[in-house]
Design a protein around this motif. Structure first.
Motif, mmCIF file in Angstrom:
data_model
loop_
_atom_site.group_PDB
_atom_site.id
_atom_site.type_symbol
_atom_site.label_atom_id
_atom_site.label_comp_id
_atom_site.label_asym_id
_atom_site.label_seq_id
_atom_site.Cartn_x
_atom_site.Cartn_y
_atom_site.Cartn_z
ATOM 1 N N THR A 178 -12.633 -2.204 -35.613
ATOM 2 C CA THR A 178 -11.343 -2.586 -35.042
ATOM 3 C C THR A 178 -11.076 -4.067 -35.224
ATOM 4 O O THR A 178 -11.973 -4.894 -35.050
ATOM 5 C CB THR A 178 -11.310 -2.239 -33.534
ATOM 6 N N ILE A 179 -9.839 -4.396 -35.580
ATOM 7 C CA ILE A 179 -9.333 -5.769 -35.522
ATOM 8 C C ILE A 179 -8.315 -5.805 -34.402
ATOM 9 O O ILE A 179 -7.426 -4.939 -34.337
ATOM 10 C CB ILE A 179 -8.685 -6.183 -36.854
ATOM 11 N N GLN A 180 -8.399 -6.787 -33.522
ATOM 12 C CA GLN A 180 -7.508 -6.795 -32.357
ATOM 13 C C GLN A 180 -7.165 -8.216 -31.927
ATOM 14 O O GLN A 180 -7.791 -9.182 -32.361
ATOM 15 C CB GLN A 180 -8.168 -6.054 -31.195
ATOM 16 N N THR A 181 -6.146 -8.299 -31.114
ATOM 17 C CA THR A 181 -5.772 -9.579 -30.514
ATOM 18 C C THR A 181 -6.497 -9.728 -29.191
ATOM 19 O O THR A 181 -6.684 -8.757 -28.448
ATOM 20 C CB THR A 181 -4.257 -9.651 -30.267
ATOM 21 N N THR A 182 -6.925 -10.923 -28.894
ATOM 22 C CA THR A 182 -7.503 -11.238 -27.594
ATOM 23 C C THR A 182 -6.955 -12.583 -27.139
ATOM 24 O O THR A 182 -6.491 -13.399 -27.941
ATOM 25 C CB THR A 182 -9.042 -11.279 -27.651
ATOM 26 N N HIS A 183 -7.025 -12.794 -25.856
ATOM 27 C CA HIS A 183 -6.455 -14.008 -25.275
ATOM 28 C C HIS A 183 -7.438 -14.592 -24.268
ATOM 29 O O HIS A 183 -8.059 -13.867 -23.490
ATOM 30 C CB HIS A 183 -5.123 -13.699 -24.581
#
Length: 497
Positions: free
Chosen positions: A357-362
């Motif tokens: 998985t490639i994902q956005t995180t903050h």
């Protein structure tokens, strides 16, 4: 096997460049296994590099090397040329036990000169002289001419001179065009006692011009030295970059994602100029290119390896990646069938039994593009104070800490899976390389590598560890040595096994 590891270290590790003579393309000085074995620091490596598993891999590797020249030059050899492996194989053992120096330099006539000086006794000298002369005469169909201390062969095509000579304790093999000054220079340089186990300088950009296969690695001009101390390898080196690094930005460690304890941790900054030149990055190609990169591995489960890169806007970056992956599906030709699924904040690659998985995180310090083979678990807070101290010096651009023994037990599963989805040959469980990795996995300890910016275009680095290489480097070495195409730098396809 330690001797073999040192021998290949000059080509397996990306290293650095000193202010050396501009005509030097390659310069390697190996102290020799016989001398290294008298060093008390050598004793700690006995179980790892003198085992039956290590010897089996060593013999297999030398067998392949002895046959390689006939494969490389097959189309140029005359009918009936002798089997080079029978002539070369007995000599290769000396490259592991004896002290030797190899140099390759650009010459004024435009054709590089090559020279190998190796310290041999009289009996081994006669064997080298007889075997090499028989081989060269068979391959060129030209008789060599005796000289006062050896023999010399001249042919029409460049490089047109090949010379074998004995100079004191040294045997010198020289190959060049019209003149051979390099061998004499090497022998003169042996008057100073060498204490480093291995010293190497490689002008990779020039080497890539001469042999394009090396160009794929895009390595800088480099130099390193290997010594042993208290049972540990210490490698010091320099990298001379073709273009200066940007001023290092403040570290943005994704502490909200990194769980502890971990078995490895890697931090890199100043990455953007390098990424711009990598063809594989064009598949993702989100801008601005990330300048920092972090990776870590959690214990016990092989596939719990994660990575993150800080970006100004994670949503925009993921959108660019998604657009590139869906607009150009040619990349799927290099993989087993993969189902791509795009979500608001994720891109999932459904492949066999896991879903990378490639994902956005903050996080408190901004946005990140993150990736993993499993969902990323929540972080456990700030990095340990000792690790923060390693990143705090202003010039640090790379840091890697790992429990090499643990990673050698767990990483092979991940690397085998990656080779599977890439449709590349995997390391067989009954292979010499696999058995060697299993042997050393029980004895390796912590390996630490730190790289520091000495100048905008120069990086110094130091590594300490029980093997001289990290777990992933050792696995890559085992795969390379065990490949049926060795010493080719390509990975054969699975169906070619």
């Amino acid at each position: 096997m330690k001797k073999l590891l040192c021998y290949f270290a000059a080509l397996a590790v990306a290293v650095s460049s000193l202010q050396a003579q501009t005509d030097v393309v390659v310069q390697i000085h190996f102290l020799g296994g016989d001398k290294i074995s008298t060093d008390t620091s050598h004793l700690g490596f006995t179980n790892e590099f003198c085992s039956a598993e290590a010897k089996a891999l060593e013999n297999q590797t030398l067998d392949k090397l002895s046959a390689a020249p006939a494969i490389w030059f097959k189309s140029k050899l005359p009918t009936g040329a002798i089997d080079c492996s029978k002539q070369l194989r007995p000599l290769l053992d000396d490259l592991l036990t004896s002290e030797w120096i190899f140099e390759m330099r650009d010459a004024t006539n435009g054709s590089p000169e090559y020279a190998l000086a190796i310290r041999l006794g009289e009996q081994r000298t006669r064997l080298w002289s007889t075997n090499l002369r028989t081989l060269i005469e068979s391959w060129t169909m030209i008789r060599a001419r005796d000289t006062a201390n050896g023999w010399r062969l001249k042919k029409d095509m460049p490089p047109n001179l090949f010379q074998f000579s004995r100079k004191g304790d040294w045997v010198v093999l020289d190959c060049g065009q019209n003149e051979l000054p390099l061998g004499e220079e090497i022998v003169k340089s042996t008057g100073t006692a060498e204490t480093n186990w291995l010293t190497a300088e490689v002008n990779w950009p020039r080497l890539a011009q001469l042999y394009p296969a090396f160009g794929r690695f895009d390595l800088p001009q480099s130099m390193f030295e290997v010594i042993g101390e208290h049972g540990t390898f210490i490698i010091n080196g320099k990298l001379h970059l073709s273009q200066p690094l940007p001023a290092p930005a403040k570290w943005r460690v994704p502490t909200d994602e990194i769980s502890q304890p971990f078995e490895s941790f890697t931090a890199v900054r100043g990455l953007a100029p390098w990424l711009e030149k990598q063809s594989w990055y064009h598949l993702f190609d989100f801008k601005p290119q990330p300048d920092q990169f972090f990776a870590w591995e959690l214990p016990k489960i092989p596939f719990q390896t994660y990575a993150a890169a800080p970006v100004p806007d994670a949503g925009a970056a993921l959108g660019q990646i998604s657009k590139n992956l869906t607009a150009n599906t040619n990349w799927q030709d290099h993989f087993i069938p993969i189902k791509l699924e795009v979500k608001t904040n994720q891109i999932l690659f459904h492949a066999l039994f896991i879903t990378p998985t490639i994902q956005t995180t903050h996080g408190p310090e901004g946005d990140y593009i993150s990736a993993g083979f499993f969902p990323i678990p929540p972080g456990s807070g700030p990095l340990p104070a000792q690790l923060q101290d390693q990143l705090s010096p202003p010039g640090v651009v790379y840091y890697n800490w790992e429990m090499t023994s643990k990673r050698l037990q767990e990483l092979p599963g991940l690397t085998q899976f990656i080779l599977l989805i890439l449709q590349k040959q995997q390391l067989g469980s009954d292979s010499a390389g696999y058995k060697w990795l299993n042997k050393i996995a029980s004895s390796s300890e912590v390996t630490v590598t730190t790289a520091t910016e000495a100048a905008p275009d120069e990086i110094n680095f130091v590594r300490t560890g029980p093997d001289g290489l990290t777990a992933i480097e050792l696995i890559a070495l085992a795969n390379w040595l065990d490949s049926p195409d060795f010493p080719s730098l390509s990975i054969p396809k699975a169906q070619d096994q």
